[in-house]
Design a protein around this motif. Structure first.
Motif, short mmCIF file in Angstrom:
data_model
loop_
_atom_site.label_atom_id
_atom_site.label_comp_id
_atom_site.label_asym_id
_atom_site.label_seq_id
_atom_site.Cartn_x
_atom_site.Cartn_y
_atom_site.Cartn_z
N ARG A 102 0.49 -1.35 -0.45
CA ARG A 102 -0.33 0.32 0.10
C ARG A 102 1.13 1.46 0.01
O ARG A 102 0.22 2.39 -0.39
CB ARG A 102 -0.43 -0.01 1.67
N ASP A 103 2.30 1.08 0.43
CA ASP A 103 2.69 2.67 0.30
C ASP A 103 4.64 2.12 -0.07
O ASP A 103 5.13 0.96 -0.06
CB ASP A 103 2.76 2.84 1.78
N TYR A 104 5.57 3.44 -0.27
CA TYR A 104 6.70 2.73 -0.71
C TYR A 104 6.83 4.02 -0.30
O TYR A 104 6.62 5.38 -0.31
CB TYR A 104 6.50 2.53 -2.41
N ALA A 105 8.33 3.65 -0.13
CA ALA A 105 9.49 5.27 0.20
C ALA A 105 10.92 4.59 -0.80
O ALA A 105 11.16 3.46 -1.01
CB ALA A 105 9.61 5.13 1.54
N MET A 106 10.90 6.17 -0.59
CA MET A 106 12.49 5.78 -1.56
C MET A 106 13.99 6.98 -1.14
O MET A 106 13.18 8.11 -0.38
CB MET A 106 12.21 6.03 -3.45
N SER A 107 15.02 5.84 -1.22
CA SER A 107 16.03 7.07 -0.33
C SER A 107 17.47 6.68 -1.61
O SER A 107 17.72 5.47 -2.17
CB SER A 107 16.72 5.94 0.52
N PHE A 108 17.98 8.11 -1.20
CA PHE A 108 18.16 8.20 -2.82
C PHE A 108 19.68 8.27 -1.63
O PHE A 108 20.47 9.41 -1.22
CB PHE A 108 18.69 9.15 -3.58
N LEU A 109 21.05 7.64 -1.36
CA LEU A 109 22.82 8.02 -0.49
C LEU A 109 23.55 7.90 -1.47
O LEU A 109 23.38 7.67 -2.36
CB LEU A 109 22.10 6.92 0.92
N ARG A 110 24.23 8.03 -0.63
CA ARG A 110 25.53 7.99 -0.99
C ARG A 110 26.17 6.77 -2.37
O ARG A 110 27.02 6.87 -2.49
CB ARG A 110 27.19 8.67 -0.62
N ASP A 111 26.23 6.02 -1.76
CA ASP A 111 26.08 4.50 -1.99
C ASP A 111 24.78 3.92 -1.84
O ASP A 111 25.93 2.01 -2.96
CB ASP A 111 27.24 3.91 -0.85
N ALA A 112 24.10 4.05 -2.28
CA ALA A 112 22.77 3.16 -2.75
C ALA A 112 21.71 3.78 -2.86
O ALA A 112 21.34 4.70 -2.08
CB ALA A 112 22.46 2.20 -1.65
N ALA A 113 20.26 3.61 -3.68
CA ALA A 113 19.04 4.06 -4.01
C ALA A 113 18.42 3.16 -3.26
O ALA A 113 19.42 1.58 -3.67
CB ALA A 113 18.97 4.19 -5.56
N ILE A 114 17.69 3.01 -2.76
CA ILE A 114 16.57 2.00 -1.68
C ILE A 114 15.17 2.40 -2.06
O ILE A 114 14.55 3.84 -1.96
CB ILE A 114 17.30 2.01 -0.27
N PHE A 115 14.29 1.31 -2.02
CA PHE A 115 12.81 1.22 -3.24
C PHE A 115 12.33 0.75 -1.87
O PHE A 115 12.66 -0.46 -2.04
CB PHE A 115 12.81 1.11 -4.34
N SER A 116 11.83 1.05 -1.05
CA SER A 116 10.93 -0.13 0.39
C SER A 116 9.88 0.20 0.26
O SER A 116 8.56 1.13 -0.50
CB SER A 116 11.09 0.86 1.46
N VAL A 117 8.55 -1.37 0.05
CA VAL A 117 7.75 -1.37 -0.02
C VAL A 117 7.16 -2.03 1.37
O VAL A 117 7.74 -2.44 2.24
CB VAL A 117 7.28 -2.20 -0.89
N PHE A 118 6.06 -1.36 1.91
CA PHE A 118 5.65 -1.60 3.32
C PHE A 118 4.26 -2.49 2.96
O PHE A 118 3.42 -1.51 1.71
CB PHE A 118 4.82 0.47 4.11
N ARG A 119 3.39 -2.53 3.05
CA ARG A 119 1.91 -3.23 3.88
C ARG A 119 0.82 -1.93 4.11
O ARG A 119 -0.32 -2.04 3.59
CB ARG A 119 1.90 -4.59 4.79
N ARG A 120 2.03 -1.23 5.21
CA ARG A 120 1.02 -0.42 5.60
C ARG A 120 2.07 0.74 6.04
O ARG A 120 2.92 0.34 6.33
CB ARG A 120 0.05 -0.17 7.25
N ALA A 121 2.17 1.81 6.36
CA ALA A 121 3.14 3.42 6.36
C ALA A 121 3.76 3.35 7.77
O ALA A 121 4.98 3.44 7.43
CB ALA A 121 2.86 4.57 6.10
N THR A 122 2.88 2.30 8.18
CA THR A 122 3.75 2.74 10.10
C THR A 122 4.54 1.16 10.30
O THR A 122 4.69 1.08 11.41
CB THR A 122 2.73 2.94 11.02
N GLU A 123 4.56 0.48 9.26
CA GLU A 123 5.12 -0.69 9.36
C GLU A 123 6.71 -0.60 9.08
O GLU A 123 7.23 0.56 8.63
CB GLU A 123 4.67 -1.85 8.63
N HIS A 124 7.55 -1.52 9.39
CA HIS A 124 8.97 -1.70 8.82
C HIS A 124 8.34 -2.25 7.08
O HIS A 124 7.37 -2.72 6.94
CB HIS A 124 9.42 -2.66 9.43
N PRO A 125 9.30 -2.37 6.98
CA PRO A 125 9.27 -2.70 4.37
C PRO A 125 9.59 -4.03 4.72
O PRO A 125 9.74 -4.94 5.56
CB PRO A 125 10.53 -1.70 4.53
N LEU A 126 8.48 -4.20 4.51
CA LEU A 126 8.22 -6.13 3.53
C LEU A 126 9.56 -6.15 3.04
O LEU A 126 10.00 -7.27 2.85
CB LEU A 126 6.99 -6.23 2.62
N TYR A 127 10.38 -5.52 1.75
CA TYR A 127 11.15 -5.66 1.24
C TYR A 127 11.61 -4.23 0.66
O TYR A 127 11.43 -3.20 0.80
CB TYR A 127 10.94 -5.77 -0.25
#
Length: 111
Positions: free
Chosen positions: A39-64
């Motif tokens: 139901r939700d996702y977040a993206m982080s762009f860091l110095r050493d990695a780009a990360i796409f996190s997926v969530f069942r609910r925004a208040t939880e830890h990422p599923l993947y």
């Protein structure tokens, strides 16, 4: 007329997903949203990695987490799918192949 300022330039100190990579990721994301799994996702762009996190609910830890780490390109491959527990589910050089590990999560037995 107002000047919109200089054109946007990517920060050379950050790793980002390019348009093709993001399109592949969002295609998978859309299938899981349609199935009611994500139901939700977040993206982080860091110095050493780009990360796409997926969530069942925004208040939880990422599923993947789908990660791009260019420094690992020559070794294990720049792309990885990481589970909620931190386990690397798949790593490789081809993002499309790496994302296929998530297809198993959409397959469910029919009662």
């Amino acid at each position: 007329m107002m000047n919109a300022g200089p054109p946007f330039h990517a920060d050379p100190d950050r790793v980002v997903f390019d348009r093709t990579e993001l399109s592949l990721i969002l295609s998978v994301y859309g299938r899981f949203v349609a199935a009611g799994e994500w139901r939700d996702y977040a993206m982080s762009f860091l110095r050493d990695a780009a990360i796409f996190s997926v969530f069942r609910r925004a208040t939880e830890h990422p599923l993947y987490r789908i990660e791009k780490r260019p420094r690992l390109r020559a070794a294990q491959g720049a792309y990885a799918v990481i589970g909620m527990d931190g386990r690397i589910l798949k790593r490789g050089h081809d993002l499309r192949q790496v994302l296929r590990v998530l297809d198993k999560a959409l397959i469910r037995p029919v009662d």
